[in-house]
Design a protein around this motif. Structure first.
Motif, mmCIF file in Angstrom:
data_model
loop_
_atom_site.group_PDB
_atom_site.id
_atom_site.type_symbol
_atom_site.label_atom_id
_atom_site.label_comp_id
_atom_site.label_asym_id
_atom_site.label_seq_id
_atom_site.Cartn_x
_atom_site.Cartn_y
_atom_site.Cartn_z
ATOM 1 N N CYS A 9 73.735 -6.213 50.659
ATOM 2 C CA CYS A 9 74.798 -6.876 50.202
ATOM 3 C C CYS A 9 75.054 -7.972 49.917
ATOM 4 C CB CYS A 9 75.955 -5.364 49.899
ATOM 5 S SG CYS A 9 77.091 -5.862 48.659
ATOM 6 N N SER A 10 75.203 -8.371 48.364
ATOM 7 C CA SER A 10 75.875 -10.289 49.046
ATOM 8 C C SER A 10 77.502 -10.533 49.132
ATOM 9 C CB SER A 10 75.700 -10.117 47.875
ATOM 10 O OG SER A 10 75.976 -9.850 46.268
ATOM 11 N N LEU A 11 78.362 -9.270 48.823
ATOM 12 C CA LEU A 11 79.401 -9.338 49.101
ATOM 13 C C LEU A 11 79.458 -9.348 50.173
ATOM 14 C CD1 LEU A 11 80.917 -6.676 47.028
ATOM 15 C CD2 LEU A 11 81.812 -8.531 46.684
ATOM 16 N N GLY A 56 76.997 -3.655 41.647
ATOM 17 C CA GLY A 56 74.956 -4.293 43.127
ATOM 18 C C GLY A 56 75.719 -2.561 43.262
ATOM 19 N N CYS A 57 77.117 -2.876 43.976
ATOM 20 C CA CYS A 57 77.254 -1.760 45.692
ATOM 21 C C CYS A 57 77.450 -0.640 45.132
ATOM 22 C CB CYS A 57 78.198 -2.086 46.459
ATOM 23 S SG CYS A 57 78.032 -4.269 46.660
ATOM 24 N N VAL A 91 82.270 -15.298 51.607
ATOM 25 C CA VAL A 91 81.951 -14.393 50.673
ATOM 26 C C VAL A 91 82.014 -15.566 49.773
ATOM 27 C CG1 VAL A 91 80.877 -12.474 48.651
ATOM 28 C CG2 VAL A 91 81.721 -12.547 51.383
ATOM 29 N N ASP A 125 80.330 -9.066 39.972
ATOM 30 C CA ASP A 125 78.777 -8.634 39.524
ATOM 31 C C ASP A 125 78.584 -7.944 40.838
ATOM 32 O OD1 ASP A 125 78.695 -9.135 37.106
ATOM 33 O OD2 ASP A 125 78.216 -11.030 37.719
ATOM 34 N N ASP A 126 78.538 -8.315 41.924
ATOM 35 C CA ASP A 126 77.865 -7.807 43.366
ATOM 36 C C ASP A 126 78.985 -6.660 43.363
ATOM 37 O OD1 ASP A 126 77.046 -10.113 44.113
ATOM 38 O OD2 ASP A 126 79.380 -11.180 45.240
ATOM 39 N N SER A 176 84.795 1.751 45.706
ATOM 40 C CA SER A 176 84.045 0.283 44.351
ATOM 41 C C SER A 176 84.507 1.363 42.673
ATOM 42 C CB SER A 176 82.712 -0.159 44.943
ATOM 43 O OG SER A 176 81.959 1.363 44.975
ATOM 44 N N ASN A 195 77.602 -9.551 54.374
ATOM 45 C CA ASN A 195 76.338 -9.526 55.469
ATOM 46 C C ASN A 195 77.180 -9.338 56.858
ATOM 47 O OD1 ASN A 195 74.266 -9.817 55.893
ATOM 48 N ND2 ASN A 195 73.241 -10.839 55.629
ATOM 49 N N ARG A 205 81.746 -13.222 39.406
ATOM 50 C CA ARG A 205 80.258 -12.873 40.571
ATOM 51 C C ARG A 205 81.131 -12.359 41.380
ATOM 52 N NH1 ARG A 205 80.762 -18.323 41.054
ATOM 53 N NH2 ARG A 205 82.421 -18.353 42.535
ATOM 54 N N LEU A 206 82.197 -11.658 41.914
ATOM 55 C CA LEU A 206 82.474 -10.277 42.429
ATOM 56 C C LEU A 206 82.917 -9.911 41.922
ATOM 57 C CD1 LEU A 206 84.264 -10.280 45.394
ATOM 58 C CD2 LEU A 206 86.044 -10.517 44.530
#
Lengths: 172, 172
Positions: A142-144, A130-131, A163, A126-127, B107, A146, A123-124
């Motif tokens: 970002c879902s990491l 995205g970043c 998170v 994937d987040d 990242s 907020n 999950r981390l």
DNA sequence: GCTTGACCTCAACCTCGGTTGAGGCGCGAG
DNA sequence: CTCGCGCCTCAACCGAGGTTGAGGTCAAGC
């Protein structure tokens, strides 16, 4: 580590050629398991392994200890706290050398733990992906992360970075 | 943690409504990031974040610090040592608030780390699966373990449990 | 004008998984 | 007889990632 040759010149199984029922000295266990003697003492204090003593008060281990030590090392690598491992191992008989079912139960438990940890990391990841895509560890979207950066310019503050994932379990 | 309401009754941005360039007090950063004040002090000692001081010697943070803190927390969760994070962050300008490219670089680096760690865990899991299959964390056959148990009944000892994977990096 | 609260510093302590070292025993070899 | 080693115990220490507490400053509020 890294002292003498195997076979432990000096004391261990005096006057017998190695047999299946033979007891191992701490040095032998160390050599065969790759774990330092000090760590074996430590494991014993923590209740992860146990030993009998011979006439000289030296530790004697049934060979089953090698399995236990192996299991401990694996668990450590899985990130399972020794206390948890100790708990699990305590349900095994000291002397019975543990059945296949015993190990199966343990390994299945840990498999589940492992799965969970892998999922968390994925999950981390994937987040993080995205970043990387957006190029900024993008706060606010970002879902990491907020926190109230661009978003909360004047808002009611106190967004934590939390998170999901609580398994780090520190704080003493 | 868990003290007063946001907005820090007492001192912070005296006589101004929140603006984009506004500096944050340590308490505000704590509230917004979910990280304890003590941890922020700690991060500062470790060179992970930095602050200016106001006329009262109190820390004042540019808002970019929230990103840094977020990054630090993520890295910790990824299992990246703070020293490594500090090293990475030191390449970023203190004041420039860091560009998209800066974060992208970080990242991406961590993504690689993460990948590696995930792979390790997956290998471990696969090995564990084999062991569940055979029901014994099978010493002697198992790729997780291979000490001299049934195998090395009298052999030249000293097989370690070393199962690839060196990233645990302990031993101080 | 005292209290409260946010902040400061510095030092001590915590957990986890061990390692290191001091001081001692007992055995076998040379 | 002495050396060396394999083992014993107990206590201290390491590094990571913080937390806790003592003692002090300063501005606001009742």
């Amino acid at each position: 580590m890294g002292n003498s040759s195997p076979g432990a010149p000096g004391n261990p199984p005096r006057g017998s050629r190695r047999r299946a029922e033979e007891l191992l000295s701490v040095g032998e266990v160390a050599a065969r398991s790759g774990v330092a003697v000090s760590a074996l003492h430590f494991y014993e204090r923590k209740g992860l392994i146990s030993s009998r003593r011979d006439d000289r008060n030296q530790r004697r281990y049934p060979r089953g200890v090698l399995r236990r030590v192996a299991v401990v090392r694996i668990a450590v690598r899985l990130g399972i706290p020794l206390a948890t491992v100790a708990h699990a191992l305590r349900r095994l008989p000291d002397e019975r050398t543990a059945t296949a079912a015993d190990w199966r139960r343990l390994s299945a438990d840990w498999r589940a733990e492992l799965d969970e940890r892998i999922e968390q990391l994925q999950r981390l990841r994937d987040d993080l992906d995205g970043c990387i895509g957006c190029g900024c560890l993008s706060l606010g979207r970002c879902s990491l992360i907020n926190p109230g950066d661009r978003l909360g310019a004047d808002g009611p503050g106190a967004r934590t970075l939390d998170v999901s994932l609580e398994r780090t379990g520190r704080g003493g």
